[in-house]
Design an enzyme around this catalytic site. Structure first.
Site, PDB file in Angstrom:
ATOM      1  N   HIS A 142     -23.503   0.334 -46.657  1.00  0.00           N
ATOM      2  CA  HIS A 142     -22.604   0.132 -45.506  1.00  0.00           C
ATOM      3  C   HIS A 142     -23.202   0.735 -44.250  1.00  0.00           C
ATOM      4  CE1 HIS A 142     -19.484  -0.976 -48.437  1.00  0.00           C
ATOM      5  NE2 HIS A 142     -18.869  -1.538 -47.406  1.00  0.00           N
ATOM      6  N   LYS A 146     -19.275   4.424 -41.670  1.00  0.00           N
ATOM      7  CA  LYS A 146     -18.229   4.340 -42.716  1.00  0.00           C
ATOM      8  C   LYS A 146     -17.887   5.735 -43.228  1.00  0.00           C
ATOM      9  CE  LYS A 146     -16.908   2.005 -46.979  1.00  0.00           C
ATOM     10  NZ  LYS A 146     -15.543   1.705 -46.501  1.00  0.00           N
TER      11      LYS A 146
HETATM   12  P1  NAP Z   1     -13.267   1.820 -37.148  1.00  0.00           P
HETATM   13  O1  NAP Z   1     -14.073   0.916 -36.278  1.00  0.00           O
HETATM   14  O2  NAP Z   1     -13.565   3.277 -37.141  1.00  0.00           O
HETATM   15  O3  NAP Z   1     -11.729   1.589 -36.797  1.00  0.00           O
HETATM   16  C1  NAP Z   1     -10.668   2.417 -37.217  1.00  0.00           C
HETATM   17  C2  NAP Z   1      -9.677   2.458 -36.093  1.00  0.00           C
HETATM   18  O4  NAP Z   1      -8.486   3.106 -36.532  1.00  0.00           O
HETATM   19  C3  NAP Z   1     -10.196   3.228 -34.874  1.00  0.00           C
HETATM   20  O5  NAP Z   1     -10.430   2.315 -33.856  1.00  0.00           O
HETATM   21  C4  NAP Z   1      -9.074   4.193 -34.539  1.00  0.00           C
HETATM   22  O6  NAP Z   1      -8.881   4.001 -33.147  1.00  0.00           O
HETATM   23  C5  NAP Z   1      -7.892   3.691 -35.388  1.00  0.00           C
HETATM   24  N1  NAP Z   1      -6.976   4.727 -35.845  1.00  0.00           N
HETATM   25  C6  NAP Z   1      -7.251   5.968 -36.279  1.00  0.00           C
HETATM   26  N2  NAP Z   1      -6.129   6.594 -36.643  1.00  0.00           N
HETATM   27  C7  NAP Z   1      -5.117   5.717 -36.454  1.00  0.00           C
HETATM   28  C8  NAP Z   1      -3.715   5.751 -36.653  1.00  0.00           C
HETATM   29  N3  NAP Z   1      -3.113   6.862 -37.109  1.00  0.00           N
HETATM   30  N4  NAP Z   1      -2.973   4.654 -36.349  1.00  0.00           N
HETATM   31  C9  NAP Z   1      -3.560   3.563 -35.878  1.00  0.00           C
HETATM   32  N5  NAP Z   1      -4.894   3.450 -35.648  1.00  0.00           N
HETATM   33  C10 NAP Z   1      -5.644   4.527 -35.927  1.00  0.00           C
HETATM   34  O7  NAP Z   1     -13.355   1.346 -38.670  1.00  0.00           O
HETATM   35  P2  NAP Z   1     -13.531  -0.148 -39.229  1.00  0.00           P
HETATM   36  O8  NAP Z   1     -14.943  -0.389 -39.516  1.00  0.00           O
HETATM   37  O9  NAP Z   1     -12.745  -1.088 -38.414  1.00  0.00           O
HETATM   38  O10 NAP Z   1     -12.822   0.027 -40.655  1.00  0.00           O
HETATM   39  C11 NAP Z   1     -11.452   0.344 -40.771  1.00  0.00           C
HETATM   40  C12 NAP Z   1     -11.102   0.464 -42.251  1.00  0.00           C
HETATM   41  O11 NAP Z   1     -11.228  -0.819 -42.868  1.00  0.00           O
HETATM   42  C13 NAP Z   1     -11.992   1.411 -43.054  1.00  0.00           C
HETATM   43  O12 NAP Z   1     -11.219   2.091 -44.006  1.00  0.00           O
HETATM   44  C14 NAP Z   1     -12.976   0.460 -43.751  1.00  0.00           C
HETATM   45  O13 NAP Z   1     -13.492   0.979 -44.941  1.00  0.00           O
HETATM   46  C15 NAP Z   1     -12.063  -0.700 -44.021  1.00  0.00           C
HETATM   47  N6  NAP Z   1     -12.700  -2.002 -44.237  1.00  0.00           N
HETATM   48  C16 NAP Z   1     -12.097  -2.801 -45.132  1.00  0.00           C
HETATM   49  C17 NAP Z   1     -12.568  -4.076 -45.333  1.00  0.00           C
HETATM   50  C18 NAP Z   1     -11.845  -4.962 -46.307  1.00  0.00           C
HETATM   51  O14 NAP Z   1     -12.243  -6.122 -46.501  1.00  0.00           O
HETATM   52  N7  NAP Z   1     -10.783  -4.461 -46.924  1.00  0.00           N
HETATM   53  C19 NAP Z   1     -13.681  -4.547 -44.625  1.00  0.00           C
HETATM   54  C20 NAP Z   1     -14.280  -3.701 -43.704  1.00  0.00           C
HETATM   55  C21 NAP Z   1     -13.758  -2.424 -43.507  1.00  0.00           C
HETATM   56  P3  NAP Z   1      -7.947   4.853 -32.217  1.00  0.00           P
HETATM   57  O15 NAP Z   1      -8.068   6.284 -32.670  1.00  0.00           O
HETATM   58  O16 NAP Z   1      -8.351   4.580 -30.846  1.00  0.00           O
HETATM   59  O17 NAP Z   1      -6.601   4.305 -32.512  1.00  0.00           O
END
Ligand code: NAP
Length: 235
Positions: A142, A146
């Site tokens: 990844h 991550k």
């Molecule tokens: P990312 O770019 O770090 O995005 C996470 C976002 O969550 C940040 O922008 C943060 O922004 C926000 N956040 C943090 N605390 C929060 C809260 N309490 N309420 C609302 N928003 C909050 O990460 P990503 O790559 O998008 O991945 C997000 C998640 O999806 C991870 O757990 C990853 O492993 C997972 N994922 C899953 C799949 C799937 O197919 N299931 C695929 C890819 C990734 P702010 O602090 O500005 O709000």
């Protein structure tokens, strides 16, 4: 359906907002960001409970961070608002506990550690292959940001393979710039190996699965773990 995206400023959240906006079936009614920074074209909330009340959302799609996911689930369960969850980092034990609560409280949610159709097939094929091999290992790759390791996909693949083989399947995690989300399952027998590999080269790969989960959420019961339950069975 009226959709809220939690984590709307994140890499996945931005892609989900775009996919929901472009869909003819769903309306994006709000985004949740813990920082409250504005997001183009989305009404931003910092308080999920208030957002659900104000927007009368039908479903919350969550791509946030491991430390936020259970709080968001508590809020949605309390308001009886269905959830599509992509955030990884919950253990198998925590997921099982949530499954029991969801059934008890008549709450609907779909949790998928990987919404890419190819990744779901990779897990299914690995489960099918494992009884025929002596040993198997999982390597997941990844992007460097991550937070959790092993990935939710690796943990789900491990569980699915261990369920049918009874053997422990080791996992290995690689974090590097330039990667998105990739996984190999390598199965070995004397004189031969079988490698099953899936690559998500961009985040668009997850969107058909996310949209399918939003569409199916009202038809399911309790908390469903894994996209395969709505992909391969007609609910
Ligand atoms: P990312 O770019 O770090 O995005 C996470 C976002 O969550 C940040 O922008 C943060 O922004 C926000 N956040 C943090 N605390 C929060 C809260 N309490 N309420 C609302 N928003 C909050 O990460 P990503 O790559 O998008 O991945 C997000 C998640 O999806 C991870 O757990 C990853 O492993 C997972 N994922 C899953 C799949 C799937 O197919 N299931 C695929 C890819 C990734 P702010 O602090 O500005 O709000």
């Amino acid at each position: 359906m009226r959709v809220i995206v939690a984590g709307a400023r994140g890499k996945m959240g931005q892609e989900v907002c775009k996919a929901v906006r472009n869909s003819k079936k769903f309306t994006l009614v709000g985004g949740i960001s813990s920082s409250g920074h504005p997001i183009e074209g989305v009404d931003v909330y910092t308080d999920l409970a208030k957002a659900i009340n104000d927007t009368k959302a039908d479903v919350v799609v969550d791509f946030t961070i491991p430390s936020a996911i259970e709080t968001n689930m508590e809020i949605c369960l309390a308001q009886n608002t269905p959830m599509v969850i992509g955030t990884t980092g919950l253990s198998q034990t925590e997921l099982k506990e949530w499954q029991v609560r969801a059934l008890q409280e008549n709450w609907k949610a779909i949790y998928a550690p990987n919404f890419a159709i190819g990744a779901v097939l990779m897990m299914k094929f690995a489960q099918e292959a494992v009884p025929h091999f002596e040993q198997a290992e999982i390597i997941e790759y990844h992007h460097a940001q991550k937070i959790d390791a092993p990935s939710g996909t690796a943990l789900r693949t491990k569980t699915m393979m261990e369920e049918v083989s009874g053997k422990a399947i080791p996992t290995h995690s690689v974090r590097l710039p330039g990667l998105v989300a990739h996984q190999e399952v390598i199965l070995g027998l004397p004189g031969q190996t079988l490698t099953i590999r899936h690559d998500s080269n961009n985040r668009e790969s997850f969107m058909p699965g996310v949209l399918l989960a939003i569409e199916k959420i009202s038809t399911i019961k309790g908390l469903i773990i894994g996209l395969e339950h709505i992909l391969f069975t007609d609910i």
